[in-house]
Design a protein around this motif. Structure first.
Motif, PDB file in Angstrom:
ATOM      1  N   HIS A  85       0.899  -0.819   0.137  1.00  0.00           N
ATOM      2  CA  HIS A  85      -0.272  -0.239   0.262  1.00  0.00           C
ATOM      3  C   HIS A  85       0.653   1.476   0.104  1.00  0.00           C
ATOM      4  O   HIS A  85       0.435   2.147   0.378  1.00  0.00           O
ATOM      5  CB  HIS A  85      -0.864  -0.057   0.971  1.00  0.00           C
ATOM      6  N   GLY A  86       2.009   1.306  -0.607  1.00  0.00           N
ATOM      7  CA  GLY A  86       3.063   2.375  -0.039  1.00  0.00           C
ATOM      8  C   GLY A  86       3.577   2.860   0.704  1.00  0.00           C
ATOM      9  O   GLY A  86       4.261   3.453   1.011  1.00  0.00           O
ATOM     10  N   ILE A  87       3.517   2.032   2.096  1.00  0.00           N
ATOM     11  CA  ILE A  87       4.072   1.958   3.309  1.00  0.00           C
ATOM     12  C   ILE A  87       5.258   2.517   3.645  1.00  0.00           C
ATOM     13  O   ILE A  87       6.098   2.667   3.670  1.00  0.00           O
ATOM     14  CB  ILE A  87       3.484   1.677   4.263  1.00  0.00           C
ATOM     15  N   GLY A  88       5.207   1.257   2.560  1.00  0.00           N
ATOM     16  CA  GLY A  88       6.964   1.019   2.658  1.00  0.00           C
ATOM     17  C   GLY A  88       8.154   1.962   2.533  1.00  0.00           C
ATOM     18  O   GLY A  88       9.372   2.436   2.740  1.00  0.00           O
ATOM     19  N   LYS A  89       7.426   2.979   0.705  1.00  0.00           N
ATOM     20  CA  LYS A  89       8.525   3.495   0.480  1.00  0.00           C
ATOM     21  C   LYS A  89       7.724   5.066   0.669  1.00  0.00           C
ATOM     22  O   LYS A  89       9.221   5.748   0.893  1.00  0.00           O
ATOM     23  CB  LYS A  89       7.684   3.335  -1.139  1.00  0.00           C
ATOM     24  N   GLY A  90       6.905   5.725   1.678  1.00  0.00           N
ATOM     25  CA  GLY A  90       6.906   6.597   2.599  1.00  0.00           C
ATOM     26  C   GLY A  90       7.744   6.325   3.229  1.00  0.00           C
ATOM     27  O   GLY A  90       8.598   7.174   3.780  1.00  0.00           O
ATOM     28  N   PHE A  91       7.873   5.321   4.388  1.00  0.00           N
ATOM     29  CA  PHE A  91       8.761   5.249   5.552  1.00  0.00           C
ATOM     30  C   PHE A  91      10.357   5.456   4.567  1.00  0.00           C
ATOM     31  O   PHE A  91      11.072   5.530   5.939  1.00  0.00           O
ATOM     32  CB  PHE A  91       8.994   3.396   6.475  1.00  0.00           C
ATOM     33  N   PHE A  92      10.680   4.407   3.845  1.00  0.00           N
ATOM     34  CA  PHE A  92      12.507   4.671   3.409  1.00  0.00           C
ATOM     35  C   PHE A  92      11.926   6.455   2.896  1.00  0.00           C
ATOM     36  O   PHE A  92      13.663   6.553   2.663  1.00  0.00           O
ATOM     37  CB  PHE A  92      12.111   3.809   2.304  1.00  0.00           C
ATOM     38  N   ASP A  93      11.537   7.047   2.303  1.00  0.00           N
ATOM     39  CA  ASP A  93      11.481   7.910   2.416  1.00  0.00           C
ATOM     40  C   ASP A  93      11.963   8.909   3.548  1.00  0.00           C
ATOM     41  O   ASP A  93      12.323  10.056   3.011  1.00  0.00           O
ATOM     42  CB  ASP A  93       9.734   9.277   1.522  1.00  0.00           C
ATOM     43  N   TYR A  94      11.111   9.007   5.072  1.00  0.00           N
ATOM     44  CA  TYR A  94      11.670   9.338   6.411  1.00  0.00           C
ATOM     45  C   TYR A  94      13.091   9.172   6.296  1.00  0.00           C
ATOM     46  O   TYR A  94      13.715   9.853   6.851  1.00  0.00           O
ATOM     47  CB  TYR A  94      10.745   9.209   6.774  1.00  0.00           C
TER      48      TYR A  94
END
Length: 187
Positions: A85-94
């Motif tokens: 659901h895109g959480i991993g990519k968003g978390f990596f952006d952090y």
């Protein structure tokens, strides 16, 4: 959502994170909890979490050798029912924003399983979407498992004049893992 990074052992936060770590990596690929605690005691590690309403959605353990310009992304996982659901990519952006704010880091390294499986291809594609690139075709196999690994890099402050080699990066990661398992003899 709340992003948290700590470089100190936080028992409460780890208890909320541990199940994500264990489910994602299983017994064969996780470090024992005492080793992780020792990594924090020795200043080798940081825990990053994404929380919502006091529930951890994603976690990562990063590490660095003393006086190093390299941040190792040792583990990154998203709660199983939230994957895709895109959480991993968003978390990596952090994580990328955090790493970029640390003046000592010039690049992030991650080792990826590279045997020819759909899961491994998907993992490599995920890291490529996050801005990582495979260094070369050098593959390494640790003595404790049959999986082969390759190095991927994300440059934070420009590419070096001399290109990095996968073999050198994987040796660096192996030395970090070895250092992680050393006992803390500080009083």
């Amino acid at each position: 959502m709340e992003f948290i990074t700590t470089q100190q052992w936080d028992e409460d936060l780890w208890q909320k994170t541990r199940d994500i770590y264990n489910v994602a990596f299983g017994e064969h690929a996780t470090k024992p909890e005492k080793v992780i605690q020792n990594m924090f005691a020795r200043g080798l590690s940081a825990l990053h979490v994404l929380k919502e309403n006091d529930v951890v959605l994603a976690m990562a353990l990063t590490g660095a050798m003393p006086n190093s310009s390299v941040l190792l992304l040792d583990y990154l996982a998203v709660r199983k029912n939230l994957r895709g659901h895109g959480i991993g990519k968003g978390f990596f952006d952090y994580l990328l924003e955090w790493a970029s704010s640390q003046p000592q880091f010039k690049r992030i390294l991650v080792e990826v399983e590279c045997d020819d499986t759909p899961q491994n291809h998907a993992r490599i594609q995920f890291w490529e979407k996050c801005g990582f690139q495979l260094l070369d075709d050098y593959k390494h196999c640790y003595k404790w498992g049959p999986q082969h690994y390759m190095a991927m890099v994300h440059y934070l402050k420009g590419k070096p004049a001399i290109p990095l080699k996968g073999e050198d990066c994987l040796k660096y990661m192996a030395s970090f893992h070895k250092e992680s398992y050393k006992q803390n003899f500080k009083a």
